[in-house]
Design an enzyme around this catalytic site. Structure first.
Site, short mmCIF file in Angstrom:
data_model
loop_
_atom_site.label_atom_id
_atom_site.label_comp_id
_atom_site.label_asym_id
_atom_site.label_seq_id
_atom_site.Cartn_x
_atom_site.Cartn_y
_atom_site.Cartn_z
N ASP A 107 -7.38 -6.85 5.42
CA ASP A 107 -6.99 -7.67 4.26
C ASP A 107 -5.92 -8.69 4.60
O ASP A 107 -5.32 -8.67 5.69
CB ASP A 107 -6.51 -6.75 3.12
CG ASP A 107 -5.60 -5.62 3.60
OD1 ASP A 107 -5.03 -5.73 4.70
OD2 ASP A 107 -5.47 -4.63 2.88
N ASN A 111 -1.85 5.51 -4.60
CA ASN A 111 -2.84 5.53 -5.69
C ASN A 111 -4.27 5.68 -5.16
O ASN A 111 -5.23 5.52 -5.90
CB ASN A 111 -2.72 4.27 -6.56
CG ASN A 111 -3.05 2.99 -5.79
OD1 ASN A 111 -3.36 3.03 -4.61
ND2 ASN A 111 -2.98 1.85 -6.47
N GLU A 126 -8.15 -1.31 -5.03
CA GLU A 126 -7.36 -0.53 -5.97
C GLU A 126 -8.28 0.38 -6.81
O GLU A 126 -9.50 0.17 -6.84
CB GLU A 126 -6.59 -1.48 -6.90
CG GLU A 126 -5.65 -2.44 -6.16
CD GLU A 126 -4.39 -1.78 -5.60
OE1 GLU A 126 -4.34 -0.54 -5.47
OE2 GLU A 126 -3.45 -2.52 -5.27
N HIS A 175 -5.67 3.78 -2.81
CA HIS A 175 -6.37 2.58 -2.36
C HIS A 175 -6.61 2.62 -0.85
O HIS A 175 -5.86 3.25 -0.10
CB HIS A 175 -5.67 1.28 -2.81
CG HIS A 175 -4.41 0.94 -2.11
ND1 HIS A 175 -3.42 0.18 -2.70
CD2 HIS A 175 -3.97 1.21 -0.86
CE1 HIS A 175 -2.44 0.02 -1.83
NE2 HIS A 175 -2.74 0.63 -0.72
P1 PGA Z 1 1.69 2.06 4.09
O1 PGA Z 1 0.51 1.55 3.18
O2 PGA Z 1 1.11 2.28 5.42
O3 PGA Z 1 2.69 0.93 4.08
O4 PGA Z 1 2.19 3.30 3.45
C1 PGA Z 1 -0.74 2.14 3.29
C2 PGA Z 1 -1.67 1.49 2.33
O5 PGA Z 1 -1.16 1.01 1.29
O6 PGA Z 1 -2.86 1.44 2.60
#
Ligand code: PGA
Length: 251
Positions: free
Chosen positions: A67, A136, A143, A138
């Site tokens: 992304d 959450n 999302e 994702h």
């Molecule tokens: P993080 O994020 O590695 O910064 O915890 C993971 C994600 O949001 O996919």
């Protein structure tokens, strides 16, 4: 799903790097799917150390990132292009022309989504996709509520994601509210997936992934439908979840 339990973040990073290096050595032209965020930084550090010590080569590797924030160019230090260059690509023998990330400054974002999806397909798909998980659920920036059939698309970031990512910005107002992300169907087409989970903050997400239903309200749950997923999770994230470990790294 195969689950590897490790002691802590460092051990997760080392084990993940070992996993990736093995695949790169087996297939020097591998198509790797890469992730950003806090989770893979240690893994990328371990890959760099190994490259320096053992000379593992990435010259023929092609990469596709999950992304990119909409509105940020590659020289903006919060863009994922900047992140990848500075956390990994600048320190290995990667041919950057073979590193692909959606453009955050495309003239037409829908066209950019279609181009990216086609590009992955033209390369025969991703062989190994590295993933983190949001609290959450994702994956990428998909999302809760995202269709399991989604391809690369434009997303509006959830308030909890903006909050979680604000730590990388000076002020929360600077966090872009939209992004381009590989879709869930795009991710599921990868031949193999490596999911990294570290820390107490991810405990609930991992619990829900392992014990909950497969449901679009928790995007990561789709991974249970994938035939080849390995999870490397540390003790803080696994906590007291009862799972049948297929590998437990000695602590
Ligand atoms: P993080 O994020 O590695 O910064 O915890 C993971 C994600 O949001 O996919």
């Amino acid at each position: 799903m195969r689950i590897i339990e490790v002691k802590d973040y460092q051990q997760m990073s080392n084990r993940a790097a070992e996993f990736i290096i093995e695949k790169v050595v087996q297939n020097p032209s591998i198509k790797l799917g890469l992730a950003t965020g806090g989770t893979p930084i240690g893994t990328y550090k371990s890959l760099i150390e190994d490259h320096k010590m053992n000379g593992t080569s990435y010259q023929k590797v092609t990469t596709f990132n999950l992304d990119e924030y909409m509105g940020l160019s590659g020289d903006n230090k919060n863009s994922y292009r900047y992140f990848m260059n500075n956390q990994l690509f600048n320190y290995i023998d990667m041919n950057k022309a073979k590193s692909n990330i959606p453009s955050g400054i495309a003239a037409d974002f829908q066209e950019e989504c279609d181009r990216y999806e086609d590009l992955i397909a033209k390369h025969g798909g991703v062989d190994l996709q590295i993933l983190g998980i949001g609290s959450n659920g994702h994956i990428g920036f998909n999302e809760p509520g995202t269709s399991f059939d989604s391809k690369t698309h434009i997303v509006k970031l959830a308030p909890s994601t903006i909050q979680a990512n604000a730590r990388f910005f000076n002020r929360i107002e600077e966090v872009p509210t939209k992004a381009i992300t590989m879709g869930i169907a795009t991710i599921m087409k990868s031949k193999e997936i490596l999911l990294l989970v570290s820390g107490e903050k991810k405990k609930e997400a991992l619990f829900r992934l392992l014990n909950g239903e497969i449901n679009e309200s928790f995007p990561a749950s789709v991974l249970k439908n994938h035939p080849c997923v390995t999870i490397i999770a540390d003790k803080a994230a696994i906590a007291d979840i009862k799972v049948h470990y297929s590998e437990k790294v000695p602590m």
